[in-house]
Design a protein around this motif. Structure first.
Motif, PDB file in Angstrom:
ATOM      1  N   PRO A  99       1.120  -1.218  -0.082  1.00 48.99           N
ATOM      2  CA  PRO A  99      -0.171   0.028  -0.251  1.00 48.99           C
ATOM      3  C   PRO A  99       0.448   1.093  -0.316  1.00 48.99           C
ATOM      4  CG  PRO A  99      -0.184  -0.942   2.143  1.00 48.99           C
ATOM      5  CD  PRO A  99       0.858  -1.372   1.354  1.00 48.99           C
ATOM      6  N   ASP A 100       0.252   2.230  -0.629  1.00 52.01           N
ATOM      7  CA  ASP A 100       0.879   3.312  -0.316  1.00 52.01           C
ATOM      8  C   ASP A 100       1.404   4.102   1.083  1.00 52.01           C
ATOM      9  OD1 ASP A 100       0.726   4.223  -2.831  1.00 52.01           O
ATOM     10  OD2 ASP A 100      -0.843   5.155  -3.098  1.00 52.01           O
ATOM     11  N   PHE A 101       2.105   4.589   1.377  1.00 46.39           N
ATOM     12  CA  PHE A 101       2.259   4.697   2.906  1.00 46.39           C
ATOM     13  C   PHE A 101       3.125   5.711   3.079  1.00 46.39           C
ATOM     14  CE2 PHE A 101       5.983   2.082   1.169  1.00 46.39           C
ATOM     15  CZ  PHE A 101       7.193   2.415   3.015  1.00 46.39           C
ATOM     16  N   PHE A 128       6.843   9.465   0.967  1.00 46.90           N
ATOM     17  CA  PHE A 128       5.295   9.086   0.687  1.00 46.90           C
ATOM     18  C   PHE A 128       6.321   8.407   0.090  1.00 46.90           C
ATOM     19  CE2 PHE A 128       2.001   8.549  -2.467  1.00 46.90           C
ATOM     20  CZ  PHE A 128       1.733   8.480  -1.372  1.00 46.90           C
ATOM     21  N   PHE A 129       5.775   6.879   0.085  1.00 48.87           N
ATOM     22  CA  PHE A 129       6.156   5.668  -0.458  1.00 48.87           C
ATOM     23  C   PHE A 129       4.518   5.355  -1.573  1.00 48.87           C
ATOM     24  CE2 PHE A 129       9.079   6.264   2.820  1.00 48.87           C
ATOM     25  CZ  PHE A 129      10.358   6.006   1.772  1.00 48.87           C
ATOM     26  N   HIS A 130       5.083   5.213  -2.635  1.00 51.52           N
ATOM     27  CA  HIS A 130       4.288   4.996  -3.465  1.00 51.52           C
ATOM     28  C   HIS A 130       5.179   4.120  -4.459  1.00 51.52           C
ATOM     29  CE1 HIS A 130       1.331   4.691  -6.973  1.00 51.52           C
ATOM     30  NE2 HIS A 130       1.994   5.346  -7.212  1.00 51.52           N
ATOM     31  N   ALA A 131       5.035   2.851  -4.798  1.00 53.35           N
ATOM     32  CA  ALA A 131       5.320   1.991  -5.525  1.00 53.35           C
ATOM     33  C   ALA A 131       5.181   1.430  -6.559  1.00 53.35           C
ATOM     34  CB  ALA A 131       5.404   0.313  -5.298  1.00 53.35           C
ATOM     35  N   THR A 132       6.290   2.055  -7.920  1.00 52.32           N
ATOM     36  CA  THR A 132       6.038   1.253  -9.604  1.00 52.32           C
ATOM     37  C   THR A 132       6.808   0.717  -9.348  1.00 52.32           C
ATOM     38  OG1 THR A 132       7.715   3.064  -9.808  1.00 52.32           O
ATOM     39  CG2 THR A 132       5.576   3.877  -9.529  1.00 52.32           C
ATOM     40  N   THR A 133       6.644  -0.164 -11.381  1.00 50.69           N
ATOM     41  CA  THR A 133       7.242  -0.876 -11.647  1.00 50.69           C
ATOM     42  C   THR A 133       9.162  -0.591 -10.958  1.00 50.69           C
ATOM     43  OG1 THR A 133       7.056  -0.023 -13.591  1.00 50.69           O
ATOM     44  CG2 THR A 133       5.551  -1.581 -13.011  1.00 50.69           C
ATOM     45  N   ARG A 165      -8.412   6.791   5.287  1.00 55.16           N
ATOM     46  CA  ARG A 165      -7.197   6.351   6.395  1.00 55.16           C
ATOM     47  C   ARG A 165      -5.895   6.374   5.408  1.00 55.16           C
ATOM     48  NH1 ARG A 165      -6.967   2.681  11.463  1.00 55.16           N
ATOM     49  NH2 ARG A 165      -4.887   3.595  12.818  1.00 55.16           N
ATOM     50  N   SER A 166      -4.682   7.092   6.019  1.00 61.72           N
ATOM     51  CA  SER A 166      -3.447   7.453   5.620  1.00 61.72           C
ATOM     52  C   SER A 166      -2.512   5.964   6.701  1.00 61.72           C
ATOM     53  CB  SER A 166      -2.897   8.443   6.272  1.00 61.72           C
ATOM     54  OG  SER A 166      -3.315   9.273   4.936  1.00 61.72           O
ATOM     55  N   ASN A 167      -1.811   5.433   5.748  1.00 60.86           N
ATOM     56  CA  ASN A 167      -0.661   4.261   6.252  1.00 60.86           C
ATOM     57  C   ASN A 167       0.103   4.942   6.809  1.00 60.86           C
ATOM     58  OD1 ASN A 167      -2.786   2.480   5.822  1.00 60.86           O
ATOM     59  ND2 ASN A 167      -2.003   2.914   3.318  1.00 60.86           N
ATOM     60  N   ALA A 195      -2.351   2.359  10.683  1.00 56.77           N
ATOM     61  CA  ALA A 195      -3.070   2.148   9.734  1.00 56.77           C
ATOM     62  C   ALA A 195      -3.692   1.246  10.111  1.00 56.77           C
ATOM     63  CB  ALA A 195      -1.868   1.741   8.414  1.00 56.77           C
ATOM     64  N   PRO A 196      -5.173   0.611   8.980  1.00 59.46           N
ATOM     65  CA  PRO A 196      -6.006  -0.255   9.453  1.00 59.46           C
ATOM     66  C   PRO A 196      -4.779  -0.991   9.119  1.00 59.46           C
ATOM     67  CG  PRO A 196      -6.608   1.343   7.271  1.00 59.46           C
ATOM     68  CD  PRO A 196      -5.402   1.885   7.440  1.00 59.46           C
ATOM     69  N   ARG A 197      -5.891  -2.308   9.814  1.00 59.85           N
ATOM     70  CA  ARG A 197      -4.876  -3.784  10.251  1.00 59.85           C
ATOM     71  C   ARG A 197      -4.695  -4.863   8.769  1.00 59.85           C
ATOM     72  NH1 ARG A 197      -2.608  -6.013  13.651  1.00 59.85           N
ATOM     73  NH2 ARG A 197      -4.302  -5.442  15.538  1.00 59.85           N
ATOM     74  N   THR A 198      -4.990  -4.712   8.003  1.00 55.48           N
ATOM     75  CA  THR A 198      -4.593  -4.944   6.787  1.00 55.48           C
ATOM     76  C   THR A 198      -3.129  -4.070   6.323  1.00 55.48           C
ATOM     77  OG1 THR A 198      -7.076  -5.596   5.940  1.00 55.48           O
ATOM     78  CG2 THR A 198      -5.001  -6.021   4.086  1.00 55.48           C
ATOM     79  N   GLN A 199      -3.564  -3.608   5.841  1.00 53.67           N
ATOM     80  CA  GLN A 199      -2.315  -2.461   5.912  1.00 53.67           C
ATOM     81  C   GLN A 199      -1.104  -2.219   6.695  1.00 53.67           C
ATOM     82  OE1 GLN A 199      -5.324  -1.789   5.112  1.00 53.67           O
ATOM     83  NE2 GLN A 199      -5.687  -0.448   3.561  1.00 53.67           N
TER      84      GLN A 199
END
Length: 175
Positions: free
Chosen positions: A77-79, A91-96, A118-120, A152-156
């Motif tokens: 997830p973005d975090f 801020f971390f947003h994954a790309t290829t 909600r932000s992670n 963050a929400p539990r899954t993230q």
């Protein structure tokens, strides 16, 4: 490099858990587990601290990117990462191609009750991040002693904890 966020606000964009992290970091410094960050005064003090924080975020980025293949990286997830010493946000947003250095994120949402909004956020001190990256303590201890807190929400949160554990295990395997 990840995006280093300069939020334009008239007030600090801290985090409600920053004090918890600060207390844990002080205890770890007093116990000799982590080294304090140089906060010596002077005209360039703030600039040096900011550059040091950015360097620590770049080290984290390299560790995470090195531990994850493309599919695993894209599944993250973005975090945000908040280093509390001087309120440096990354801020971390994954790309290829790894984490996107050109992204301009929104301000993190610290209070949304809706998990989709909600932000992670990984909250830590630069001192604790650097000590963890150096292998001075493990992720389990960092989370248990509130040197790292994942808000963050539990899954993230679980995904981010697995990301850190994988980054940690890669270094341990190379040792």
């Amino acid at each position: 490099m990840c995006a280093i966020c300069n939020f334009k606000l008239d007030f600090s964009v801290g985090h409600p858990l920053a004090l918890t992290i600060a207390v844990a970091a002080r205890q770890a410094i007093d116990a000799g587990l982590i080294e304090p960050i140089d906060t010596a005064g002077g005209a360039l003090s703030a600039a040096r601290m900011r550059l040091s924080a950015i360097d620590a975020l770049n080290l984290l980025q390299a560790r995470v990117e090195g531990a994850h293949g493309e599919a695993a990286l894209l599944a993250l997830p973005d975090f945000y990462v908040l280093l509390i010493e001087n309120d440096t946000w990354g801020f971390f947003h994954a790309t290829t191609e790894g984490f996107d250095p050109d992204i301009v994120p929104e301000m993190p949402d610290l209070s949304a009750t809706d998990d989709a909004q909600r932000s992670n956020i990984l909250i830590t001190s630069e001192a604790a991040l650097r000590a963890w990256l150096e292998g001075r303590f493990d992720l389990e201890r960092a989370l248990r002693e509130s040197l790292f807190v994942i808000d963050a929400p539990r899954t993230q949160a679980d995904s981010l904890a697995r990301m850190l554990a994988l980054a940690e295990s890669q270094v341990q395997a190379m040792s």
